[in-house]
Design an enzyme around this catalytic site. Structure first.
Site, PDB file in Angstrom:
ATOM      1  N   THR A 133       0.855  -1.186  -0.073  1.00 38.78           N
ATOM      2  CA  THR A 133       0.097  -0.186  -0.158  1.00 38.78           C
ATOM      3  C   THR A 133       0.709   1.242  -0.003  1.00 38.78           C
ATOM      4  O   THR A 133       0.532   2.206  -0.690  1.00 38.78           O
ATOM      5  CB  THR A 133      -0.961   0.008   1.480  1.00 38.78           C
ATOM      6  OG1 THR A 133      -1.720  -1.322   1.253  1.00 38.78           O
ATOM      7  CG2 THR A 133      -1.918   1.130   1.188  1.00 38.78           C
ATOM      8  N   CYS A 134       2.060   1.265   0.877  1.00 34.78           N
ATOM      9  CA  CYS A 134       2.820   2.565   0.645  1.00 34.78           C
ATOM     10  C   CYS A 134       3.312   3.021  -0.881  1.00 34.78           C
ATOM     11  O   CYS A 134       3.660   4.204  -0.633  1.00 34.78           O
ATOM     12  CB  CYS A 134       3.875   2.295   1.685  1.00 34.78           C
ATOM     13  SG  CYS A 134       3.370   1.959   3.419  1.00 34.78           S
ATOM     14  N   TYR A 135       3.489   2.171  -1.483  1.00 35.00           N
ATOM     15  CA  TYR A 135       4.037   2.291  -2.788  1.00 35.00           C
ATOM     16  C   TYR A 135       3.150   2.172  -4.040  1.00 35.00           C
ATOM     17  O   TYR A 135       3.496   2.051  -4.944  1.00 35.00           O
ATOM     18  CB  TYR A 135       5.221   1.460  -2.819  1.00 35.00           C
ATOM     19  CG  TYR A 135       6.274   1.530  -2.045  1.00 35.00           C
ATOM     20  CD1 TYR A 135       7.510   2.609  -1.773  1.00 35.00           C
ATOM     21  CD2 TYR A 135       6.128   0.859  -0.852  1.00 35.00           C
ATOM     22  CE1 TYR A 135       8.396   2.721  -0.791  1.00 35.00           C
ATOM     23  CE2 TYR A 135       7.314   0.718   0.353  1.00 35.00           C
ATOM     24  CZ  TYR A 135       8.164   1.893   0.390  1.00 35.00           C
ATOM     25  OH  TYR A 135       8.883   1.955   1.228  1.00 35.00           O
TER      26      TYR A 135
END
Length: 967
Positions: free
Chosen positions: A934-936
């Site tokens: 999710t962060c990327y």
């Protein structure tokens, strides 16, 4: 014809008798000869016959009769025998006549220049043409005692050639008035006709009321006394009747009441001029004693000490001065009038005549053409109600006129009118119009279709904006008020026109104007839009977003524009050649994306200044050999994953407000990852998820809207709310979208906008619609019994008259009073990072979109911007299958995928083009599910071979996702 009053000089036309006539008497000299008009001077009288001939009688000491007869009987003015005269007028000792060509003839006393002949002659015996007016077609001429006024159909509105004698009212006024002044007391009285005596005035209203004011020393005001009146006062003895005609002599007044066919007289009666049959002045209206007046009085004139009145036996109704006599005024603008002007342009080669049509149209507007039938409300009294809040003008009729003028057949006339407006009308619009009615020209011109043509932007539309902006404070407020009440289409058309001009100026405007004019014209356009925008905030004619000009973002570098605006505001630059117009100074034309760019640019500026300040400090510390006092140029947070909230709280308490302005770097304990954006996003997602956890009880979750609001029963310390505020501020400041489930009401409160019932409908739809809205809509009086509501916090029982107050109090309790401490802590933390002028440029919906993104989905754009890694490419079979499956998903399923991949089901404020997802191939077998980092925004996906398998695995992964998790 009836006559009475002073007959000493033969002015009554009844022969050699010189004694005053105390009662109206028949005068048969013009019987059956077609007498159409009478004009009375000081001691002489003019008679106009249907065939255009003029007769005069009375005193001839200044040759005002135009002949050498003794004046006992009316005699023909032979010098005018070759002319067909259409109107006559008299002064004290001079006479005027106008022929059918609009030429003016004058004779009599001229020592004060009242004849307009260019000389000051004591007496002019023979009627002489007024050559100074030969270039004008005169429609009306009126004489005062020793001055004249002429109304022209030509280029000039009117010609006043001399006011030779100034009469003052020393007992009434502290000073004379050299210019027209507004009689405000009569504004609301619907005055339709006035008449003036030597030093008094009578005003007739539409409903037949009579007001008088001025000198009352002879009783000529009709108030039962000889007092002077500073303000208009109604003649009470005539109340209950309708007066249809009024005429003032030197010191007396006559009024006709048609219902009883009675003429009432009051004032001086030294020569029998009242016609009452007895000597003695009358201080109150007194009926004229004669049986003749039971007939049909038509029209007449009185002056000084004698009176004449026409009496036509074959007429049914007397002339009513309250009805506009079109033949005595300029005719209304209609299709026939426009067509006649068009024909003049086509077939007349004389330039002076060819210009007449456009000049006449200009004349109608500049002398407040709203008075004419086409422009005013004819069905009611709206015209008479004109005031700073009501324009009293029918813009639909104005639009019909201009639409007719816009037809191809009238193209020549339209261009002529535009030229006249450009050179005469718009440049002469005053800063402070003489009366509120004169303000209506701005509404009329706003409907002129040529203003919407780009070829007229510079010559007409922008100059009109400049004229509006030049208005003094009070007239400017009047125009704002009128704009609040105009039809929404009228307002929208104005906004759209000036929005188009902004684009025009940004594209081709610079090539048409030198720089100094370009800046002035461009600034005026933006300032007028700003004025309209402020009006719209009160009137709500259009949505706020209607003022957006999307083209601006492609035509202007918003970041550069903001930098220049910032530097000029900070007075960092002065002599540098920066343009004087910055669009960032007019944020209402910029959409949320442009404003976000402004805020991000502002954040970068503050970051740079904070970093530079830290670096400069560090250099100084090195020079003083105290490196241990060096400052980190970044805001660095060291946190542990298992103690995220407490660590963040600890770290932030170590930093000052200045440190919060530095670029954020997050370091997870024991991890080597360099924070290039992904770690920061991960930090925000993890931290906010934990802070929103119901275990803390900080927020109330509304199930029917899936939104959160501050809880009024939580037990955590207020600094936790402060922490959430700081985190939200840092997310915006560091350009990170966060998944906050707060309603629009939160962003309204941050911008000092009061939440309304609509906001509660968003937060708690069921309660708002089925309780509060139904309560407001309920028309019965048994409110307490039906709704069983009692708001105990304010002890306000719900009665019929208190329903609105109850709802307002309830909303105030929910959004403010019950959570004041929690919200106060949150907002102080948020504004510590994101406060300042830049935030005030946003609307609540724009601020919300910047924090949590928006829902302007463009799935094709997301596919177009996708990046592929490993074996994947845009043409790989698995990738093709993926996009086929994705585009077949429902909207809700696509939003679920977005939440699964990015941590939020909304997209960044800059749109899908700024949301770059990455799809990476893995060696995992087909029975494995896709995995989201999710962060990327990274999706790990096995190389599925069939569409059905890919659909099943992707659907399973998306539906099993319950929130943010790390892989």
């Amino acid at each position: 014809m009836l006559c009475w009053g002073n007959a000493r000089d033969g002015q009554l036309g009844i022969g050699v008798e010189r004694h005053p006539v105390f009662e109206p008497r028949n005068c048969h000299v013009f019987s059956r000869r077609g007498l159409i008009e009478v004009a009375c001077g000081g001691q002489h009288t003019l008679f106009l016959l249907h065939d255009g001939s003029v007769y005069t009688c009375g005193f001839n000491g200044c040759r005002q009769l135009g002949h050498n007869k003794d004046g006992s009987f009316p005699e023909l003015v032979g010098a005018l025998d070759t002319q067909k005269i259409t109107m006559v007028s008299c002064g004290w000792a001079h006479s005027m006549a106008v022929n059918e060509q609009g030429q003016v003839f004058a004779w009599g006393a001229g020592d004060r220049g009242q004849l307009g002949l260019g000389t000051a002659e004591n007496a002019v015996r023979i009627p002489r043409l007024v050559k100074r007016l030969c270039d004008h077609s005169i429609s009306q001429v009126m004489c005062g005692n020793q001055h004249c006024i002429a109304l022209s159909r030509g280029k000039k509105q009117s010609v006043l050639w001399l006011v030779a004698l100034k009469l003052s009212h020393p007992s009434l006024l502290s000073s004379d008035r050299a210019v027209p002044c507004h009689v405000k007391f009569l504004r609301s009285q619907k005055v339709v006709y006035i008449s003036c005596g030597d030093e008094h005035t009578a005003a007739l209203t539409k409903d037949g009321g009579l007001f008088t004011f001025g000198d009352g020393s002879w009783g000529q005001l009709g108030h039962g006394s000889t007092n002077n009146e500073l303000l208009p006062r109604r003649v009470l003895e005539l109340m209950g009747t309708e007066v249809s005609q009024v005429a003032c002599g030197r010191h007396h007044t006559l009024a006709l009441v048609p219902s009883s066919s009675m003429v009432y007289a009051f004032g001086c009666n030294s020569q029998g001029q009242l016609g009452t049959g007895i000597l003695g002045d009358a201080r109150s209206p007194f009926p004229i004693k004669t049986s003749f007046l039971s007939g049909n009085l038509q029209r007449g004139e009185i002056h000084v000490n004698h009176a004449l009145r026409l009496f036509l036996q074959n007429s049914i109704n007397p002339v009513d001065f309250r009805v506009i006599n079109i033949s005595k005024s300029l005719s209304p603008i209609n299709y026939e009038r426009l067509n006649s002007w068009r024909l003049k342009l086509m077939y007349n080669t004389d330039s002076s005549v060819a210009n007449a049509p456009e000049s006449e149209l200009y004349l109608r507007l500049v002398c407040d053409g709203t008075y004419f039938d086409l422009f005013v409300f004819s069905s009611d009294d709206t015209h008479f109600k004109t005031n700073p809040k009501i324009p009293g003008i029918d813009l639909n009729s104005v639009r019909v006129l201009f639409e007719c003028l816009s037809k191809p057949a009238f193209s020549g006339l339209l261009e002529q009118a535009s030229t006249s407006f450009e050179s005469l009308l718009i440049p002469q619009l005053p800063r402070s119009p003489p009366d509120v009615e004169a303000m209506r020209i701005y509404l009329i011109l706003s409907e002129y279709p040529a203003l919407q043509d780009s070829k007229n932007y510079i010559r007409l539309t922008i100059p009109l904006a400049m004229a509006i902006l030049r208005l003094d404070t009070n007239p400017s407020k009047v125009l704002d008020n009128w704009w609040c009440f105009v039809d929404g289409n009228v307002f929208t058309r104005m906004v759209d026109t000036y929005k188009s001009i902004v684009v025009f100026m940004l594209t081709g405007g610079k090539t048409l104007l030198v720089p100094v004019f370009y800046d002035n014209y461009f600034l005026a356009t933006l300032q007028l839009l700003e004025k309209l925008h402020k009006v719209n905030l009160k009137a709500n004619h259009v949505e706020y977003s209607h003022f957006y000009i999307p083209d601006v973002t492609s035509l202007v570098d918003i970041q550069e524009d903001y930098l220049k605006w910032f530097l000029s505001k900070a007075e960092i630059v002065s002599e540098i050649d920066f343009p004087s117009v910055n669009l960032c100074a007019f944020p209402f034309i910029l959409n949320a994306q442009a404003k976000t760019t402004m805020l991000q640019t502002d954040a970068e500026l503050q970051m740079q200044m904070a970093v530079s300040g830290a670096n400069l400090h560090n250099v100084f510390m090195l020079l003083t050999l105290e490196p241990h006092l060096a400052r980190n140029p970044y805001l660095v947070l060291h946190v542990r994953r298992n103690h995220l909230v407490s660590d963040t709280l600890r770290e932030l308490t170590m930093y000052t407000d200045v440190d919060l302005k530095k670029p954020l770097k997050v370091i997870f304990d024991g991890e080597e990852a360099v924070d290039a954006g992904g770690v920061t996003k991960e930090f925000f997602l993890l931290l906010l998820k934990e802070l929103m956890d119901p275990v803390y009880g900080m927020f109330t979750h509304y199930k029917d809207s899936n939104l959160l609001w501050f809880s009024d029963t939580c037990f955590v310390e207020q600094n936790w709310f402060h922490l959430i505020g700081v985190i939200c501020g840092l997310a915006i400041y560091n350009s990170t979208v966060v998944d906050l489930h707060f309603p629009l009401a939160l962003y309204k409160k941050l911008l000092d906008v009061l939440p309304k019932l609509e906001d509660f409908k968003e937060l708690s739809p069921t309660e708002a619609r089925w309780s509060l809205q139904e309560l407001l809509d309920y028309e019965g009086e048994d409110v307490e019994e039906i709704f069983l509501l009692n708001f105990s916090v304010y002890l306000l029982s719900v009665f019929v008259r208190f329903r609105k107050e109850f709802v307002e109090a309830y909303l105030r309790y929910v959004f403010t009073d019950s959570v004041s401490e929690q919200y106060s802590a949150f907002s102080s933390g948020f504004l510590k990072v994101c406060g300042g002028e830049i935030l005030a440029l946003f609307q609540p919906s724009e601020l919300m979109a910047m924090v949590v993104g928006n829902n302007n989905y463009n799935w094709e754009e997301m596919e177009k911007n996708a990046v592929y890694k490993g074996e994947f490419s845009a043409t790989h079979p698995t990738v093709r299958l993926f996009w086929e499956v994705f585009h077949e998903f429902s909207l809700e399923k696509k939003k679920q995928f977005l939440l699964f991949l990015t941590g939020s089901d909304r997209i960044p404020i800059h749109g899908m083009e700024s949301l770059r997802i990455v799809i990476q191939s893995t060696t995992a077998e087909e029975h494995y599910l896709p995995v989201a980092h999710t962060c990327y925004n990274l999706l790990d996906m096995p190389r599925y071979q069939t569409k059905e398998i890919l659909r099943r695995r992707l659907t399973q992964a998306v539906e099993q996702y319950e929130g943010f998790s790390l892989v």
